[in-house]
Design a protein around this motif. Structure first.
Motif, PDB file in Angstrom:
ATOM      1  N   LEU A  72       0.835  -1.173   0.104  1.00 42.99           N
ATOM      2  CA  LEU A  72      -0.029  -0.060   0.047  1.00 42.99           C
ATOM      3  C   LEU A  72       0.748   1.198  -0.127  1.00 42.99           C
ATOM      4  O   LEU A  72       1.659   1.447   1.013  1.00 42.99           O
ATOM      5  N   LYS A  74       2.041   4.931   0.592  1.00 42.07           N
ATOM      6  CA  LYS A  74       1.591   6.065   1.510  1.00 42.07           C
ATOM      7  C   LYS A  74       1.084   7.324   0.760  1.00 42.07           C
ATOM      8  O   LYS A  74       1.980   7.651  -0.094  1.00 42.07           O
ATOM      9  N   GLN A  75       0.524   8.103   1.523  1.00 43.13           N
ATOM     10  CA  GLN A  75       0.279   9.642   1.091  1.00 43.13           C
ATOM     11  C   GLN A  75       1.591  10.232   0.955  1.00 43.13           C
ATOM     12  O   GLN A  75       1.682  11.011  -0.067  1.00 43.13           O
ATOM     13  N   SER A  76       2.430  10.076   1.803  1.00 37.52           N
ATOM     14  CA  SER A  76       3.791  10.871   1.747  1.00 37.52           C
ATOM     15  C   SER A  76       4.601  10.367   0.620  1.00 37.52           C
ATOM     16  O   SER A  76       5.323  11.156   0.186  1.00 37.52           O
ATOM     17  N   ARG A 170      -8.961  -0.818  -0.062  1.00 37.09           N
ATOM     18  CA  ARG A 170      -7.698  -0.547  -0.705  1.00 37.09           C
ATOM     19  C   ARG A 170      -6.902  -1.696  -1.015  1.00 37.09           C
ATOM     20  O   ARG A 170      -5.628  -1.621  -1.277  1.00 37.09           O
ATOM     21  N   GLU A 174      -3.350  -1.649  -3.501  1.00 30.21           N
ATOM     22  CA  GLU A 174      -2.132  -2.701  -3.538  1.00 30.21           C
ATOM     23  C   GLU A 174      -1.861  -3.255  -4.739  1.00 30.21           C
ATOM     24  O   GLU A 174      -0.679  -3.643  -5.115  1.00 30.21           O
ATOM     25  N   TYR A 183      -6.711   6.955  -2.101  1.00 29.10           N
ATOM     26  CA  TYR A 183      -7.502   7.179  -1.182  1.00 29.10           C
ATOM     27  C   TYR A 183      -8.132   8.181  -0.441  1.00 29.10           C
ATOM     28  O   TYR A 183      -7.127   8.964  -0.262  1.00 29.10           O
ATOM     29  N   ALA A 185      -9.211   9.940   2.502  1.00 34.27           N
ATOM     30  CA  ALA A 185      -9.420   9.804   3.885  1.00 34.27           C
ATOM     31  C   ALA A 185     -10.708  10.649   4.426  1.00 34.27           C
ATOM     32  O   ALA A 185     -11.039  10.376   5.748  1.00 34.27           O
TER      33      ALA A 185
ATOM     34  N   TYR B  42      -5.911 -12.605  -4.851  1.00 35.08           N
ATOM     35  CA  TYR B  42      -5.075 -11.502  -4.487  1.00 35.08           C
ATOM     36  C   TYR B  42      -4.940 -11.350  -3.044  1.00 35.08           C
ATOM     37  O   TYR B  42      -3.955 -11.414  -2.725  1.00 35.08           O
ATOM     38  N   GLY B  85      -7.089   9.298   8.994  1.00 35.22           N
ATOM     39  CA  GLY B  85      -6.365   9.587   7.902  1.00 35.22           C
ATOM     40  C   GLY B  85      -6.086   8.215   6.804  1.00 35.22           C
ATOM     41  O   GLY B  85      -6.985   7.746   6.606  1.00 35.22           O
ATOM     42  N   GLU B  86      -4.911   7.614   6.846  1.00 37.97           N
ATOM     43  CA  GLU B  86      -4.882   6.517   6.036  1.00 37.97           C
ATOM     44  C   GLU B  86      -4.674   5.237   6.876  1.00 37.97           C
ATOM     45  O   GLU B  86      -4.799   4.206   5.978  1.00 37.97           O
TER      46      GLU B  86
END
Lengths: 348, 210
Positions: A72, A74-76, A170, A174, A183, A185, B42, B85-86
């Protein structure tokens, strides 16, 4: 597999990395809350880590038909959305104030490694790779969703997420080897490029295609034998998918980049490729060798004054010829006019 | 397991409310949901070498007042994952058979559906869900589902409540009758979601005290 498939061909020899496509997409589709960090269209410099950072090492897709685990992002790794101190800079009264992102110095963002490139001077090189969702023939995202929330339209092969069914799990993010799903949030849903479906349904090209100043992006149905897509992909075989080894069968294709020759120590041109063919093969597979040979041969023929359908197609003197049947202006579409100022924005 | 009859359920809506101290809790053995039953290749490929559903035991207690039922779950979690958040949220669910003899592990079938309440730490919300097989869950009937969770001292404490009488599609519960109940817990820190969870081994008999 859909009944028909729309596709895009992106000519990397014409892309100047101006990001007009990126902004056209951003303004049209991802300006709402929760979408601040989304870039459904990116243009990154190659070689480079790309967007999200290091996406080619994040897994997903298939190998010998078997689904491969993915990580997955990350946003960063896409790059956090930055807020700038416009108020202070423009209206604060301090003539020395400069624009700065809030929250400290960012260390990554889309196209962060702009123009870093590869090779050693005087044989350095770089080129740009614009990317969107590939609307794959075999979408790994669709196969990975336990909710059946992702579907591929029969009539045009566009891959969409049904947000009513999405629960923000999500697995799609991946499984997509191109990491083209984001995504949200705020809504708890996954979102991605729609291939500008509402425009395409009205015969209007995608915003990224139509706004491109470089005439880089061709559109059309893969099976339309008179259209530019079929010519470039099947007849001339010069348009190739990115990372075909992921086995998702992308429907965005690329004209691989040609480059000036390398120079030797005395500054004389040599026979050696400036962009290592091994690097291009790592992106586009072995077929890139023949594709580049075809491009060189046709270019040479045109230079000699001989006719070349391939070069004429790539040059695209008549702008709207790029878009196959999707050549209408949004100005001419009543539905588009009604939506002006609304969600669809005003991109021409 | 028994759902004790109380005169008024309103004192039990808070998961750490004092009245719960007087209600005997059942120890429920938990295990990872079977990998082979995951809905696609998957998910199987991405979790076959990754531990999940490691919660071994869950504490469950229940009361009802003839109108509504409350189920209180307590399980160990060293720190909470709110799913902001995530992040993925910690979550828990209780399931009931709607009709027939559904297999809990297979989330029921078209002939024998199951009805569940799912609480998620994200938003501290509880929703009604129906399922007719793996990967088929969809919004369930309006059963006036409510819930509240709180984390303290290394444990989640969660109460989920619903009406006993429910519209078609829901699992009807009747005072003085027995039904069955199943449990699931998701560890958000481990990115557990959908079918990747800890589940009770099988249905547990649940008797609603008359």
């Amino acid at each position: 597999m859909s009944d028909r498939q729309v596709a895009m061909v992106i000519d990397l020899n014409k892309c100047i990395g101006c990001q007009t496509c990126t902004i056209a997409c951003k303004t049209m589709w991802t300006s709402k809350e929760g979408m601040e960090g989304m870039w459904w269209n990116t243009v990154s410099t190659a070689p480079g880590e790309g967007t999200p950072k290091g996406w080619e090492q994040m897994g997903g897709g298939f190998r010998d038909g078997k689904a491969q685990p993915g990580r997955l992002p990350k946003q960063s790794e896409f790059g956090d959305p930055w807020e700038f101190n416009y108020e202070e800079t423009l209206f604060g009264g301090d003539p020395h104030a400069t624009l700065k992102p809030s929250g400290g110095d960012p260390d990554w963002g889309t196209n962060w490694d702009e123009d870093v490139g590869g090779g050693e001077y005087p044989n350095s090189f770089f080129f740009y790779i614009p990317r969107i969702c590939n609307h794959c023939t075999k979408p790994a995202c669709m196969e990975a969703c336990p909710r059946g929330a992702i579907f591929k339209r029969d009539e045009d092969g566009i891959v969409l997420i049904n947000e009513d069914h999405c629960r923000g799990f999500r697995f799609c993010q991946e499984a997509c080897p191109y990491k083209e799903i984001y995504y949200n949030a705020v809504t708890g849903k996954s979102q991605k490029c729609l291939f500008c479906l509402p425009r395409m349904e009205e015969g209007v090209a995608t915003a990224c295609s139509r706004q491109c100043p470089g005439r880089v992006r061709f559109l059309g149905f893969l099976d339309d034998e008179d259209g530019p897509i079929h010519k470039l992909v099947y007849d001339h075989k010069v348009a190739l998918p990115l990372h075909p080894e992921y086995e998702t069968e992308p429907n965005v294709f690329y004209i691989p980049p040609l480059a000036p020759p390398s120079f030797d120590a005395e500054g004389n041109p040599t026979e050696e490729d400036r962009i290592p063919i091994t690097y291009l093969m790592s992106l586009f597979g072995g077929e890139v060798v023949e594709a580049l040979e075809t491009l060189k041969a046709e270019k040479a023929a045109r230079k000699r004054g001989e006719p070349s359908e391939l070069m004429d197609t790539l040059i695209s003197r008549n702008w709207v010829d790029l878009f196959g049947p999707f050549n209408k202006s949004p100005k001419d579409i009543e539905a588009m006019r009604l939506m002006e100022g609304g969600q669809l924005g005003t991109a021409q | 397991m028994q759902s004790l009859k109380v005169t008024d359920i309103s004192g039990f809506l808070d998961p750490v409310a004092r009245p719960w101290n007087g209600i005997a809790a059942e120890r429920v053995d938990m295990m990872p949901s079977p990998l082979g039953l995951q809905p696609n290749d998957y998910i199987i490929a991405s979790w076959e070498e990754r531990p999940y559903g490691e919660l071994e035991v869950l504490s469950a207690a229940s009361v009802h007042d003839g109108q509504r039922i409350a189920v209180r779950l307590v399980w160990e979690k060293d720190k909470p994952s709110a799913g902001a958040g995530e992040g993925f949220p910690d979550a828990a669910a209780i399931a009931f058979p709607v009709r027939g003899d559904p297999l809990l592990m297979q989330m029921g079938s078209a002939d024998a559906p199951i009805h569940a309440l799912q609480w998620r730490a994200r938003g501290n919300e509880t929703r009604s869900v129906n399922a007719e097989g793996i990967g088929s869950s969809k919004p369930g009937p309006d059963v006036a589902a409510a819930g509240k969770g709180g984390w303290s001292g290394g444990n989640w404490h969660v109460v989920m409540t619903r009406n006993l009488a429910v519209p078609q599609g829901g699992a009807v519960l009747v005072s003085g009758h027995a039904t069955r109940i199943g449990f699931a817990v998701w560890n958000g820190h481990n990115e557990e979601r959908a079918g990747i969870k800890a589940v009770s081994l099988d249905w547990i008999d649940l008797e609603l005290e008359a």
